[in-house]
Design a protein around this motif. Sequence first.
Motif, PDB file in Angstrom:
ATOM      1  N   GLU A 121       0.829  -1.206   0.000  1.00 54.83           N
ATOM      2  CA  GLU A 121       0.000   0.000   0.000  1.00 54.83           C
ATOM      3  C   GLU A 121       0.864   1.256   0.000  1.00 54.83           C
ATOM      4  O   GLU A 121       0.531   2.241  -0.660  1.00 54.83           O
ATOM      5  CB  GLU A 121      -0.929  -0.018   1.209  1.00 54.83           C
ATOM      6  N   SER A 122       1.980   1.230   0.714  1.00 59.27           N
ATOM      7  CA  SER A 122       2.879   2.387   0.726  1.00 59.27           C
ATOM      8  C   SER A 122       3.449   2.648  -0.660  1.00 59.27           C
ATOM      9  O   SER A 122       3.500   3.790  -1.128  1.00 59.27           O
ATOM     10  CB  SER A 122       4.030   2.166   1.714  1.00 59.27           C
ATOM     11  N   LEU A 123       3.904   1.594  -1.315  1.00 66.10           N
ATOM     12  CA  LEU A 123       4.489   1.754  -2.645  1.00 66.10           C
ATOM     13  C   LEU A 123       3.461   2.293  -3.633  1.00 66.10           C
ATOM     14  O   LEU A 123       3.787   3.089  -4.511  1.00 66.10           O
ATOM     15  CB  LEU A 123       5.049   0.416  -3.142  1.00 66.10           C
ATOM     16  N   SER A 124       2.219   1.860  -3.477  1.00 71.64           N
ATOM     17  CA  SER A 124       1.164   2.362  -4.354  1.00 71.64           C
ATOM     18  C   SER A 124       0.790   3.801  -3.997  1.00 71.64           C
ATOM     19  O   SER A 124       0.647   4.654  -4.878  1.00 71.64           O
ATOM     20  CB  SER A 124      -0.071   1.461  -4.247  1.00 71.64           C
ATOM     21  N   GLY A 125       0.662   4.081  -2.700  1.00 72.92           N
ATOM     22  CA  GLY A 125       0.227   5.401  -2.265  1.00 72.92           C
ATOM     23  C   GLY A 125       1.218   6.510  -2.562  1.00 72.92           C
ATOM     24  O   GLY A 125       0.821   7.648  -2.845  1.00 72.92           O
ATOM     25  N   TRP A 126       2.523   6.201  -2.529  1.00 69.09           N
ATOM     26  CA  TRP A 126       3.560   7.210  -2.761  1.00 69.09           C
ATOM     27  C   TRP A 126       4.266   7.001  -4.096  1.00 69.09           C
ATOM     28  O   TRP A 126       5.371   7.512  -4.313  1.00 69.09           O
ATOM     29  CB  TRP A 126       4.589   7.172  -1.633  1.00 69.09           C
ATOM     30  N   ARG A 127       3.663   6.253  -5.014  1.00 67.92           N
ATOM     31  CA  ARG A 127       4.316   5.887  -6.268  1.00 67.92           C
ATOM     32  C   ARG A 127       4.774   7.087  -7.087  1.00 67.92           C
ATOM     33  O   ARG A 127       5.708   6.972  -7.893  1.00 67.92           O
ATOM     34  CB  ARG A 127       3.382   5.022  -7.122  1.00 67.92           C
ATOM     35  N   GLU A 128       4.112   8.251  -6.872  1.00 70.93           N
ATOM     36  CA  GLU A 128       4.462   9.419  -7.677  1.00 70.93           C
ATOM     37  C   GLU A 128       5.901   9.875  -7.456  1.00 70.93           C
ATOM     38  O   GLU A 128       6.487  10.519  -8.330  1.00 70.93           O
ATOM     39  CB  GLU A 128       3.510  10.580  -7.354  1.00 70.93           C
ATOM     40  N   VAL A 129       6.491   9.545  -6.317  1.00 73.27           N
ATOM     41  CA  VAL A 129       7.835  10.080  -6.034  1.00 73.27           C
ATOM     42  C   VAL A 129       8.881   9.495  -6.962  1.00 73.27           C
ATOM     43  O   VAL A 129       9.928  10.109  -7.180  1.00 73.27           O
ATOM     44  CB  VAL A 129       8.235   9.858  -4.554  1.00 73.27           C
ATOM     45  N   VAL A 130       8.627   8.295  -7.513  1.00 72.25           N
ATOM     46  CA  VAL A 130       9.644   7.729  -8.394  1.00 72.25           C
ATOM     47  C   VAL A 130       9.753   8.532  -9.687  1.00 72.25           C
ATOM     48  O   VAL A 130      10.791   8.507 -10.354  1.00 72.25           O
ATOM     49  CB  VAL A 130       9.356   6.242  -8.708  1.00 72.25           C
ATOM     50  N   HIS A 131       8.686   9.257 -10.043  1.00 71.51           N
ATOM     51  CA  HIS A 131       8.729  10.098 -11.234  1.00 71.51           C
ATOM     52  C   HIS A 131       9.634  11.313 -11.023  1.00 71.51           C
ATOM     53  O   HIS A 131       9.982  12.009 -11.980  1.00 71.51           O
ATOM     54  CB  HIS A 131       7.329  10.563 -11.618  1.00 71.51           C
ATOM     55  N   GLU A 132       9.971  11.562  -9.777  1.00 70.60           N
ATOM     56  CA  GLU A 132      10.896  12.647  -9.458  1.00 70.60           C
ATOM     57  C   GLU A 132      12.334  12.140  -9.346  1.00 70.60           C
ATOM     58  O   GLU A 132      13.206  12.836  -8.825  1.00 70.60           O
ATOM     59  CB  GLU A 132      10.477  13.308  -8.139  1.00 70.60           C
ATOM     60  N   GLY A 133      12.556  10.921  -9.836  1.00 70.37           N
ATOM     61  CA  GLY A 133      13.900  10.367  -9.820  1.00 70.37           C
ATOM     62  C   GLY A 133      14.372   9.948  -8.450  1.00 70.37           C
ATOM     63  O   GLY A 133      15.579   9.940  -8.176  1.00 70.37           O
ATOM     64  N   ARG A 134      13.441   9.573  -7.593  1.00 70.87           N
ATOM     65  CA  ARG A 134      13.798   9.185  -6.233  1.00 70.87           C
ATOM     66  C   ARG A 134      13.591   7.684  -6.011  1.00 70.87           C
ATOM     67  O   ARG A 134      12.692   7.076  -6.586  1.00 70.87           O
ATOM     68  CB  ARG A 134      12.978   9.971  -5.204  1.00 70.87           C
ATOM     69  N   LEU A 135      14.413   7.145  -5.153  1.00 75.65           N
ATOM     70  CA  LEU A 135      14.241   5.783  -4.693  1.00 75.65           C
ATOM     71  C   LEU A 135      13.096   5.785  -3.678  1.00 75.65           C
ATOM     72  O   LEU A 135      13.075   6.615  -2.770  1.00 75.65           O
ATOM     73  CB  LEU A 135      15.537   5.302  -4.029  1.00 75.65           C
ATOM     74  N   LEU A 136      12.131   4.901  -3.841  1.00 79.17           N
ATOM     75  CA  LEU A 136      11.013   4.808  -2.899  1.00 79.17           C
ATOM     76  C   LEU A 136      11.185   3.552  -2.065  1.00 79.17           C
ATOM     77  O   LEU A 136      11.240   2.439  -2.604  1.00 79.17           O
ATOM     78  CB  LEU A 136       9.682   4.775  -3.649  1.00 79.17           C
ATOM     79  N   VAL A 137      11.270   3.749  -0.756  1.00 73.83           N
ATOM     80  CA  VAL A 137      11.473   2.642   0.176  1.00 73.83           C
ATOM     81  C   VAL A 137      10.256   2.557   1.095  1.00 73.83           C
ATOM     82  O   VAL A 137       9.871   3.554   1.709  1.00 73.83           O
ATOM     83  CB  VAL A 137      12.732   2.865   1.037  1.00 73.83           C
ATOM     84  N   ALA A 138       9.651   1.399   1.180  1.00 71.67           N
ATOM     85  CA  ALA A 138       8.507   1.200   2.072  1.00 71.67           C
ATOM     86  C   ALA A 138       8.938   0.317   3.238  1.00 71.67           C
ATOM     87  O   ALA A 138       9.355  -0.825   3.039  1.00 71.67           O
ATOM     88  CB  ALA A 138       7.346   0.554   1.324  1.00 71.67           C
TER      89      ALA A 138
END
Length: 309
Positions: free
Chosen positions: A129-146
Amino acid sequence: MKDLTGQQRHAEAYNLITEEGPQFPDDESDVYYLRSCAAARMGRADLAVTLIREALARGHWYGEVFLRRSPSWGPLQGTAGFEDVARESLARQRAASAAARCSVVGEQLGPEPYRAVVAFHGNGGNTRESLSGWREVVHEGRLLVAVQSSQWIARGRAVWDDEDKALRDVREQYATLTAEYALDVGHLIIAGFSMGAETALRMALGGTVPARGFVLLGMAGPRTADPASWLPFIEKRRQSGLPLRGYLMVGANDDDGVRREKMTRLADFLTSHGIPCGLEVLPGHGHEYPGNCLSTVRRAFAFINSDDP
């Protein structure tokens, strides 16, 4: 369903959830639980246990909170059939807790060190759910860690209620993360939803995750309504001498507007104590991830990074 249960019309509630349940395959675990509860309330202990056994056979399980604190399952405590399925369910809970780990996604990250967002799911949630809810941050070239809490209460549902366990989970998973990825700690952002937001703020203020800033969505928890309770954490952060900025987001309809008032007071309190905080109210949203929130994420990041040299 709730109305029928409140009126003690348990047989009707059972029939309703049995008929309508297949329409919600993603909530199959909850459907089995509600059917079993209704059966127990009907005096059908045999059926209640059979349904739990069927749920286990389909890969679901229920933790200590459900098994021992559910009022509906109270009459089943100590019976041979119930204790048999309870042992199996609790064994699965222990296995899940031991296996809790963070999940990582990213795209077009560029060279190391990576800018990252470390996200905390809400109570009753998980890393998916975290990866889905904050998925937009990867479009900013960021690593997303849940980060995943090990405090599982049922399959796919974990909470952050025990602060000591939460601290242990975050320390261990962050150590694993930094062993695998080189992170730009000068631009590390910590994010959280609901009780995960309160947990994220604790970790940011305490330095467990060396965050440059935090983004809190629909924050909930025992300290949310009491800004002064954050003073010891704020003082610890002040002693570190490290800068910290935050951005709070809340649905306009979350808790009928009550949560907006709580988060407004918190933002003002943190700002007045040296931790600048922005606040954004999301029109038309309740207690939920907003979805398609890239513009909101960009505003949050811009605020957090606004005092970069």
